[in-house]
Motif scaffolding. Structure first.
Motif, PDB file in Angstrom:
ATOM      1  N   UNK A   1      -5.823   0.972  -4.114  1.00 52.52           N
ATOM      2  CA  UNK A   1      -7.022   1.180  -3.300  1.00 52.52           C
ATOM      3  C   UNK A   1      -7.379  -0.099  -2.539  1.00 52.52           C
ATOM      4  N   UNK A   2      -7.309  -1.242  -3.233  1.00 51.41           N
ATOM      5  CA  UNK A   2      -7.668  -2.484  -2.552  1.00 51.41           C
ATOM      6  C   UNK A   2      -6.656  -2.787  -1.448  1.00 51.41           C
ATOM      7  N   UNK A   3      -5.374  -2.474  -1.679  1.00 53.37           N
ATOM      8  CA  UNK A   3      -4.359  -2.748  -0.646  1.00 53.37           C
ATOM      9  C   UNK A   3      -4.608  -1.914   0.612  1.00 53.37           C
ATOM     10  N   UNK A   4      -4.911  -0.630   0.420  1.00 53.22           N
ATOM     11  CA  UNK A   4      -5.170   0.240   1.576  1.00 53.22           C
ATOM     12  C   UNK A   4      -6.363  -0.307   2.364  1.00 53.22           C
ATOM     13  N   UNK A   5      -7.406  -0.689   1.624  1.00 54.23           N
ATOM     14  CA  UNK A   5      -8.600  -1.237   2.235  1.00 54.23           C
ATOM     15  C   UNK A   5      -8.261  -2.514   3.015  1.00 54.23           C
ATOM     16  N   UNK A   6      -7.450  -3.379   2.408  1.00 51.54           N
ATOM     17  CA  UNK A   6      -7.100  -4.662   3.037  1.00 51.54           C
ATOM     18  C   UNK A   6      -6.275  -4.440   4.308  1.00 51.54           C
ATOM     19  N   UNK A   7      -5.360  -3.456   4.276  1.00 46.26           N
ATOM     20  CA  UNK A   7      -4.559  -3.159   5.475  1.00 46.26           C
ATOM     21  C   UNK A   7      -5.485  -2.920   6.666  1.00 46.26           C
ATOM     22  N   UNK A   8      -6.499  -2.053   6.464  1.00 49.07           N
ATOM     23  CA  UNK A   8      -7.336  -1.683   7.601  1.00 49.07           C
ATOM     24  C   UNK A   8      -8.332  -2.770   7.974  1.00 49.07           C
TER      25      UNK A   8
ATOM     26  N   UNK B   1       0.834  -1.205   0.000  1.00 49.47           N
ATOM     27  CA  UNK B   1       0.000   0.000   0.000  1.00 49.47           C
ATOM     28  C   UNK B   1       0.868   1.254   0.000  1.00 49.47           C
ATOM     29  N   UNK B   2       1.975   1.223   0.779  1.00 44.97           N
ATOM     30  CA  UNK B   2       2.853   2.397   0.831  1.00 44.97           C
ATOM     31  C   UNK B   2       3.473   2.660  -0.540  1.00 44.97           C
ATOM     32  N   UNK B   3       3.892   1.569  -1.201  1.00 48.26           N
ATOM     33  CA  UNK B   3       4.499   1.715  -2.524  1.00 48.26           C
ATOM     34  C   UNK B   3       3.500   2.346  -3.503  1.00 48.26           C
TER      35      UNK B   3
ATOM     36  N   UNK C   1       0.846   7.629  -6.003  1.00 46.68           N
ATOM     37  CA  UNK C   1      -0.454   8.298  -6.006  1.00 46.68           C
ATOM     38  C   UNK C   1      -1.520   7.454  -6.696  1.00 46.68           C
ATOM     39  N   UNK C   2      -1.438   6.147  -6.535  1.00 48.42           N
ATOM     40  CA  UNK C   2      -2.379   5.246  -7.184  1.00 48.42           C
ATOM     41  C   UNK C   2      -3.408   4.719  -6.195  1.00 48.42           C
ATOM     42  N   UNK C   3      -3.802   5.569  -5.245  1.00 46.94           N
ATOM     43  CA  UNK C   3      -4.787   5.147  -4.250  1.00 46.94           C
ATOM     44  C   UNK C   3      -5.969   6.115  -4.257  1.00 46.94           C
ATOM     45  N   UNK C   4      -7.172   5.552  -4.347  1.00 51.01           N
ATOM     46  CA  UNK C   4      -8.371   6.366  -4.209  1.00 51.01           C
ATOM     47  C   UNK C   4      -8.828   6.241  -2.762  1.00 51.01           C
TER      48      UNK C   4
END
Lengths: 306, 251
Positions: A218-225, A69-71, A76-79
């Motif tokens: 976006x899916x990675x950020x969601x999965x982290x949380x 997610x950090x990468x 800037x590929x996160x919504x």
């Protein structure tokens, strides 16, 4: 080389577990998946109680998704708006899943439910992936291009109320489909210990019609949380998160992923997808065998209860 | 405890008669499960003191029983439904020992009667739960046997005949404490039988504990589970962040 796991309450060879973490990390780095669907069954085959395997894998997924997610965030590929909406559903799903797994454990059906859930999930996803990648390979051989046809949203998605604008994804859609997707993924993460990337990524592309460049981040950020929430809820409700086991797996996973990412650059996308499909089906079949084969011992013993 | 008391009374009666008495001890009174614990052996040893050293060794038997803390157990039976093996019938047992090891000089059936073994709960066949979820003992029987078998397969129940006599009066037994033993208060009971009757008995406590790091983690997870969960997540996120730094340096 043995180490005692305080929550699983058993001695394990830590090198074997480090190797498992590395192997799963390698595959997930190479194939671009979280690897929870491989890690949980592997831990269960090794003898870790299934509820500890599920809960601990959730914390492993937090770590592996975090670095991804950090990468993506740097690119800037996160919504974040989309991730937030999906997360709202994810928290509800995670809570439902943790609640249900507590009930299953009390009823003594935990092992069977986890296995059956995996068989259904891996069978469906593996079958779809195999079908798709074989078609792509055949099309490539016949010299046809297999670029995905760009379509407009499904009518039912467009007709839903509660539309908001997702600037990063250049979408104006109802919040209901992303919330429902979030619920599904949160539920899967709590009950099966999978991040759900292999469910959510296709769904974001084909149902929400998000641009592919922001889907991964976006899916990675969601999965982290979602996996972080799942970890906390499992720890608080079921006492099944083994922090020593998690540390070994995370370390192995981080090592393996480095090599996996490098290996991925040398292989073609279709080959990778075919490999992933075969792997998913193989794990599913092994678990199915465990459900239908006559057990050596019809009786099983559980400590606890009142 | 009741058994121990009964045995103590019997023991007093025996000494009063001027016959044989028993002293026993353990090689250690505490087993600590640490991070590299792979199982250990403890030694139960003892001596038989006798006012008359000419008493025959035939008809004299030593039985050592090591019991773990009691726990409630549920035994489930799998049934094939639509091709899939599913747990259906179950039986709850209250108060079964989590660990049970018995060793004797001769097979138990040769030492004394079944009633005697049942009274003292000596031998795998004599292990009885304190309560169960049925009033029909016959219905519970296959489940009780299955529970004993499961524990035996896991190395947590065992019945052996490895009491070694080093001399006329000195004896010892090796008791395996495998890596999977539960924590808690154990007891080591030593019985001296003469012609099928208990003439002396002694009970020594044994403490099996997780120690150091493992114990702290176990306590942490059970006493403040929410903070523990947050700590697990913090660790995972920290690791994830660190590994993303490593990736960036390499690219």
């Amino acid at each position: 080389m043995e180490i005692y796991l305080p929550i699983a309450e058993m001695s394990v060879h830590w090198l074997i577990l480090l190797g498992m973490g590395a192997a799963v990390g390698f595959l997930s780095g190479m194939l671009g998946v979280g690897g929870g669907f491989l890690l949980t069954p592997l831990l269960i085959f090794y003898g870790i109680p299934s509820e500890v395997a599920v809960a601990t894998t959730a914390s492993h997924l937090t770590a592996s998704s975090m670095s991804g997610a950090i990468a993506q965030w740097r690119r800037k590929a996160v919504d974040f708006k989309m991730a937030g909406v999906m997360l709202a559903g994810g928290l509800v799903g995670s809570w439902l899943g943790v609640f249900l797994s507590g009930l299953l454990r009390a009823a003594g059906q935990s092992e069977i439910a986890v296995s059956a859930g995996y068989v259904i999930l891996l069978g469906t996803v593996g079958g779809l992936m195999l079908n798709e990648s074989v078609r792509t390979l055949l099309a490539a051989r016949a010299g046809r291009s297999s670029a995905p046809r760009h379509q407009r949203q499904y009518a039912w998605v467009r007709s839903l109320p509660g539309k908001i604008r997702f600037r990063q994804s250049r979408l104006y859609i109802s919040v209901i489909p992303p919330i429902l997707l979030g619920v599904l993924v949160g539920f899967l993460s709590a009950i099966l210990g999978v991040g759900g990337g292999f469910v959510i990524v296709p769904a974001m592309i084909y149902i929400l019609r998000m641009p592919t460049n922001v889907v991964m981040g976006t899916s990675l950020v969601q999965i982290v949380f979602v996996t972080a929430t799942t970890t906390i809820l499992h720890a608080a409700d079921n006492y099944t998160v083994d922090i020593v086991l998690a540390a070994i797996l995370i370390l192995g996973g981080a090592l393996g992923a480095q090599f996996g990412v490098r290996m991925a650059t040398r292989l073609r996308g279709e080959q990778l997808r075919l490999m992933l499909a075969v792997l998913v089906l193989a794990v599913g079949l092994r678990l199915l065998w465990g459900l239908v084969a006559t057990p050596d011992d019809l009786y099983s013993l559980a400590i606890g209860g009142s | 405890m009741r058994i121990a008391l009964l045995a103590a009374i019997l023991c007093l009666a025996a000494t009063a008669a001027g016959a044989e008495d028993l002293v026993s001890g353990l090689s250690q009174d505490q087993v600590e499960i640490t991070s590299n614990y792979t199982g250990t052996d403890i030694v139960v040893f003892g001596a038989i003191e006798s006012s008359d050293n000419t008493l025959s060794t035939t008809g004299r038997d030593v039985v050592v029983v090591v019991r773990g803390p009691n726990a409630n157990m549920i035994v489930r039976r799998k049934v094939r439904i639509a091709g899939i093996w599913i747990n259906r019938d179950s039986m709850r047992f209250g108060g079964l020992p989590t660990y049970y090891f018995v060793s004797s000089t001769r097979p138990l059936s040769a030492i004394t009667s079944t009633q005697m073994l049942q009274r003292y709960q000596i031998g795998l066949a004599a292990i009885e739960p304190q309560s169960m979820s049925t009033h029909v003992p016959a219905k519970a029987e296959p489940y009780r046997l299955a529970a004993i078998q499961e524990r035996a397969n896991a190395g947590l129940y065992a019945e052996k005949t490895n009491v070694e006599f080093l001399s006329y009066s000195l004896f010892r037994v090796r008791v395996p404490i495998p890596a999977t033993v539960p924590r808690g208060e154990y007891t080591a009971e030593v019985y001296l039988f003469r012609d099928g009757n208990v003439v002396s008995a002694e009970t020594t406590p044994l403490d099996v504990e997780q120690s150091g790091f493992e114990r702290r983690i176990y306590r942490f997870a059970h006493r403040s589970p929410l903070v523990y969960g947050l700590a697990a997540v913090f660790m995972a996120m920290l690791f994830g962040w660190l590994s993303s730094l490593i990736v960036r340096q390499q690219v």
